[in-house]
Motif scaffolding. Structure first.
Motif, PDB file in Angstrom:
ATOM      1  N   THR A  49       0.605  -1.242   0.552  1.00 27.24           N
ATOM      2  CA  THR A  49       0.099  -0.030  -0.085  1.00 27.24           C
ATOM      3  C   THR A  49       0.878   1.446  -0.129  1.00 27.24           C
ATOM      4  O   THR A  49       2.248   0.780  -0.460  1.00 27.24           O
ATOM      5  N   ASP A  50      -0.020   2.880   0.256  1.00 29.64           N
ATOM      6  CA  ASP A  50       1.390   3.516  -0.468  1.00 29.64           C
ATOM      7  C   ASP A  50       1.751   3.611   1.340  1.00 29.64           C
ATOM      8  O   ASP A  50       1.655   3.660   2.182  1.00 29.64           O
ATOM      9  N   GLY A  51       3.354   3.799   0.836  1.00 24.57           N
ATOM     10  CA  GLY A  51       4.275   4.100   1.710  1.00 24.57           C
ATOM     11  C   GLY A  51       4.640   2.605   2.546  1.00 24.57           C
ATOM     12  O   GLY A  51       6.038   2.425   3.497  1.00 24.57           O
ATOM     13  N   ILE A  52       4.455   1.498   2.044  1.00 28.40           N
ATOM     14  CA  ILE A  52       4.621  -0.184   2.953  1.00 28.40           C
ATOM     15  C   ILE A  52       4.951  -0.557   1.202  1.00 28.40           C
ATOM     16  O   ILE A  52       4.074  -1.062   0.754  1.00 28.40           O
ATOM     17  N   ARG A  53       6.384  -1.640   1.220  1.00 23.10           N
ATOM     18  CA  ARG A  53       6.659  -2.262   0.994  1.00 23.10           C
ATOM     19  C   ARG A  53       7.431  -3.462   1.628  1.00 23.10           C
ATOM     20  O   ARG A  53       7.715  -3.309   2.600  1.00 23.10           O
ATOM     21  N   ALA A  54       7.151  -4.937   0.907  1.00 26.21           N
ATOM     22  CA  ALA A  54       7.145  -6.251   1.733  1.00 26.21           C
ATOM     23  C   ALA A  54       7.943  -6.716   0.610  1.00 26.21           C
ATOM     24  O   ALA A  54       7.931  -7.415  -0.482  1.00 26.21           O
ATOM     25  N   ARG A  55       8.802  -8.141   1.590  1.00 23.58           N
ATOM     26  CA  ARG A  55       9.429  -8.422   0.746  1.00 23.58           C
ATOM     27  C   ARG A  55       9.597 -10.446   1.963  1.00 23.58           C
ATOM     28  O   ARG A  55       9.855  -9.534   3.253  1.00 23.58           O
ATOM     29  N   PHE A  56       9.697 -11.154   0.914  1.00 25.48           N
ATOM     30  CA  PHE A  56       9.422 -12.143   2.059  1.00 25.48           C
ATOM     31  C   PHE A  56      10.745 -13.406   1.745  1.00 25.48           C
ATOM     32  O   PHE A  56      11.146 -13.901   0.697  1.00 25.48           O
ATOM     33  N   LEU A  57      10.842 -13.913   3.139  1.00 27.40           N
ATOM     34  CA  LEU A  57      12.270 -14.317   3.105  1.00 27.40           C
ATOM     35  C   LEU A  57      12.023 -15.497   3.902  1.00 27.40           C
ATOM     36  O   LEU A  57      11.229 -15.894   4.511  1.00 27.40           O
ATOM     37  N   ASP A  58      12.817 -16.548   3.005  1.00 27.61           N
ATOM     38  CA  ASP A  58      12.182 -18.575   4.034  1.00 27.61           C
ATOM     39  C   ASP A  58      12.858 -18.308   5.423  1.00 27.61           C
ATOM     40  O   ASP A  58      14.342 -18.062   5.665  1.00 27.61           O
ATOM     41  N   ALA A  59      11.576 -18.579   5.702  1.00 27.50           N
ATOM     42  CA  ALA A  59      11.701 -18.902   7.555  1.00 27.50           C
ATOM     43  C   ALA A  59      12.755 -19.724   8.509  1.00 27.50           C
ATOM     44  O   ALA A  59      12.716 -20.081   9.204  1.00 27.50           O
ATOM     45  N   GLY A  60      12.410 -21.324   7.064  1.00 29.47           N
ATOM     46  CA  GLY A  60      12.315 -22.303   6.859  1.00 29.47           C
ATOM     47  C   GLY A  60      11.923 -22.868   8.363  1.00 29.47           C
ATOM     48  O   GLY A  60      12.151 -23.795   9.407  1.00 29.47           O
ATOM     49  N   HIS A  61      10.591 -22.631   8.472  1.00 27.88           N
ATOM     50  CA  HIS A  61       9.815 -23.619  10.011  1.00 27.88           C
ATOM     51  C   HIS A  61       8.978 -24.255   9.206  1.00 27.88           C
ATOM     52  O   HIS A  61       9.584 -25.435   9.668  1.00 27.88           O
ATOM     53  N   ILE A  62       8.092 -23.909   8.460  1.00 29.28           N
ATOM     54  CA  ILE A  62       7.303 -25.167   7.493  1.00 29.28           C
ATOM     55  C   ILE A  62       7.365 -24.579   6.397  1.00 29.28           C
ATOM     56  O   ILE A  62       8.216 -23.630   5.470  1.00 29.28           O
ATOM     57  N   LEU A  63       7.122 -25.401   5.641  1.00 27.66           N
ATOM     58  CA  LEU A  63       6.791 -25.434   3.967  1.00 27.66           C
ATOM     59  C   LEU A  63       5.739 -23.810   3.541  1.00 27.66           C
ATOM     60  O   LEU A  63       5.049 -24.209   4.151  1.00 27.66           O
ATOM     61  N   GLY A  64       6.502 -22.917   2.492  1.00 30.28           N
ATOM     62  CA  GLY A  64       6.264 -22.020   2.420  1.00 30.28           C
ATOM     63  C   GLY A  64       6.410 -20.324   3.556  1.00 30.28           C
ATOM     64  O   GLY A  64       6.010 -20.013   3.184  1.00 30.28           O
ATOM     65  N   SER A  65       7.079 -21.589   4.588  1.00 28.93           N
ATOM     66  CA  SER A  65       6.773 -19.975   5.870  1.00 28.93           C
ATOM     67  C   SER A  65       7.634 -18.566   5.983  1.00 28.93           C
ATOM     68  O   SER A  65       8.978 -19.149   4.519  1.00 28.93           O
ATOM     69  N   ALA A  66       7.701 -17.352   5.872  1.00 31.28           N
ATOM     70  CA  ALA A  66       8.449 -16.348   5.542  1.00 31.28           C
ATOM     71  C   ALA A  66       8.256 -15.975   6.484  1.00 31.28           C
ATOM     72  O   ALA A  66       7.983 -15.636   7.535  1.00 31.28           O
ATOM     73  N   SER A  67       9.576 -15.394   7.133  1.00 27.19           N
ATOM     74  CA  SER A  67       9.938 -13.744   7.494  1.00 27.19           C
ATOM     75  C   SER A  67       9.621 -12.858   6.495  1.00 27.19           C
ATOM     76  O   SER A  67      10.026 -13.016   5.627  1.00 27.19           O
ATOM     77  N   VAL A  68       8.825 -11.374   7.066  1.00 30.70           N
ATOM     78  CA  VAL A  68       9.155 -10.462   6.394  1.00 30.70           C
ATOM     79  C   VAL A  68       9.570  -9.426   6.223  1.00 30.70           C
ATOM     80  O   VAL A  68       9.554  -9.047   7.215  1.00 30.70           O
TER      81      VAL A  68
END
Length: 463
Positions: free
Chosen positions: A151-170
């Motif tokens: 949204t305006d003023g907020i950008r995100a990147r998902f990083l592999d968190a290695g917790h479960i399938l598909g899990s991410a740090s943001v």
């Protein structure tokens, strides 16, 4: 102005829900269920401390219920934004939310039919229809490493968190027109060197880090030692002609235990024709989803897939139907039964505990975290009797607690993930206050980090 507030997992383990406000824009990271005691779970029905209709987007780190389980409630109460997550999490969240809704409907029906101590039956938090409606708000899948304008003023990147399938740090880049700050939300972090998913990606540069602390007070037992103990528990119980009940979380833990059972049978550490029952429709569906997402797998696991299915073995039975699950209870010995939920607060595992806890020749093997107030925690803590379906059941089965299978990073892994790069501040969330949080805070303070523990619903200005 940039403001952060924690609306779940603040000085407690479950209910992950983090709100970031940038000018008039509002973004949530996760919206999970509170889990634990009956009183804790009742808090899920309380109003949110913010207006759901005012939320522009949700960033979902992974599909465990304590991170995604209140999303249908958010939608039911007015949320109409987009939910961003990875492809694997989107598929798993569909299964998890539909299962949770079905269990809530079932529990509500049972409570109406058999009221407890004259209490009025609680309606389900949400229905299957509500869960299906929630899936309509899932945006296009986000790939690891991609930067997405939220949204305006907020950008995100998902990083592999290695917790479960598909899990991410943001990783969030937030700009209010005057101040630019980078915020990192760890999500749940996995332990390195697991057999299926990749190791967590180390924490990148960020001004503020919001970090889980579930096992912030101790190291885990080694995986090889844990596997040896699992095999020992199964062999000893088989020698007594008893059943082994393994309460398992449907995502990751089930698949990892299946992998180790497969390996034990293949190497001769376990009987070749051992009967194994995966008695969890959600875990069965999750296992099928795992096979569709090799982009999340560790290189070694990808190589194993070329030589066969590491989740399969002789004597393995998938039991989806209720009648099939009920038939298992007629087996008096020689079965290994994997069933959810991992904390024993719901699902089919309660039926298997009811039929086996009182048998001295049987065993219950816990391979995951059990929150305060849960049935699993009471059994682990040595209760002589527990109440299941309004019956008092004596605990005579042998109880094993094997901590090395945890999908959460332990203290050494958490410290390694954070690294030594300076941060403006580290906030600890998602942990038991008197155990994981306080111990990890002490360790971080000793390393020179400014480390604080946010309070529930406490607004914190990001400057």
């Amino acid at each position: 102005m940039i403001v952060y507030s924690c609306h779940g997992a603040a000085k407690q383990v479950t209910g992950s829900c983090h709100l970031i406000t940038c000018n008039e824009r509002r973004v949530l990271v996760d919206c999970g269920l509170f889990q634990g005691s009956r009183e804790t779970e009742r808090s899920n029905a309380e109003p949110f401390e913010f207006d759901p209709a005012s939320i522009d987007a949700v960033l979902l780190t992974h599909a465990h219920l304590d991170h995604c389980g209140r999303l249908p409630l958010l939608v039911k109460r007015g949320f109409r934004g987009r939910i961003f997550t990875t492809a694997a999490t989107r598929e798993l969240a569909r299964v998890v939310l539909l299962d949770a809704a079905g269990l809530q409907e079932e529990d509500a029906r049972r409570a109406r039919e058999k009221p407890r101590n004259g209490e009025a039956a609680m309606p389900p938090l949400y229905t299957i229809a509500d869960a299906l409606h929630t899936l309509d708000f899932l945006a296009a899948d986000v790939s690891y490493g991609d930067t997405v304008a939220i949204t305006d003023g907020i950008r995100a990147r998902f990083l592999d968190a290695g917790h479960i399938l598909g899990s991410a740090s943001v990783l969030l880049d937030v700009d209010d027109g005057h101040v630019q700050r980078r915020l990192l939300f760890s999500g749940d972090l996995g332990n390195p060197n697991r057999p299926i998913v990749r190791d967590p990606m180390p924490a990148p540069a960020a001004d503020y880090v919001f970090m889980e602390s579930t096992y912030g007070d101790r190291p885990h037992r080694s995986v090889p030692d844990s596997v040896i103990e699992l095999y020992e528990a199964i062999r000893e119980t088989a020698a007594r002609h008893g059943n082994v009940i393994i309460p398992t979380f449907a995502l990751e833990r089930t698949q990892e235990i299946l992998y180790y059972l497969h390996f034990g049978i293949r190497t001769g550490a376990l009987p070749k024709h051992m009967r194994v029952f995966l008695d969890s429709p959600m875990a069965i569906s999750a296992t099928e989803i795992f096979r569709r997402h090799p982009e999340c797998f560790d290189l070694g696991f990808l190589e194993e897939l070329e030589h066969g299915d590491p989740f399969d073995m002789p004597g393995l039975h998938f039991t989806r139907e209720t009648s099939e699950s009920m038939a298992i209870n007629s087996i008096e010995g020689g079965a290994v039964i994997l069933a959810g939920s991992g904390m024993c607060n719901g699902g089919r595992v309660r039926h298997h505990l009811r039929h086996n806890l009182w048998r001295e020749r049987s065993s219950v093997v816990f391979v995951g975290y059990a929150a305060e107030g849960t049935l699993a925690r009471r059994i682990i803590d040595g209760a002589s009797r527990v109440r299941i379906f309004n019956e008092d059941i004596p605990v005579r089965a042998q109880v094993w607690t094997i901590n090395g299978f945890s999908a959460h990073a332990d203290q050494p892994a958490l410290l390694a993930w954070l690294g030594v790069a300076p941060r403006r501040r580290v906030y600890l969330v998602h942990g038991e206050y008197e155990r994981g949080m306080r111990a990890l805070q002490d360790a971080l303070l000793a390393r020179g980090f400014d480390c604080q523990l946010p309070g529930m619903n406490e607004p914190i200005k990001i400057d």
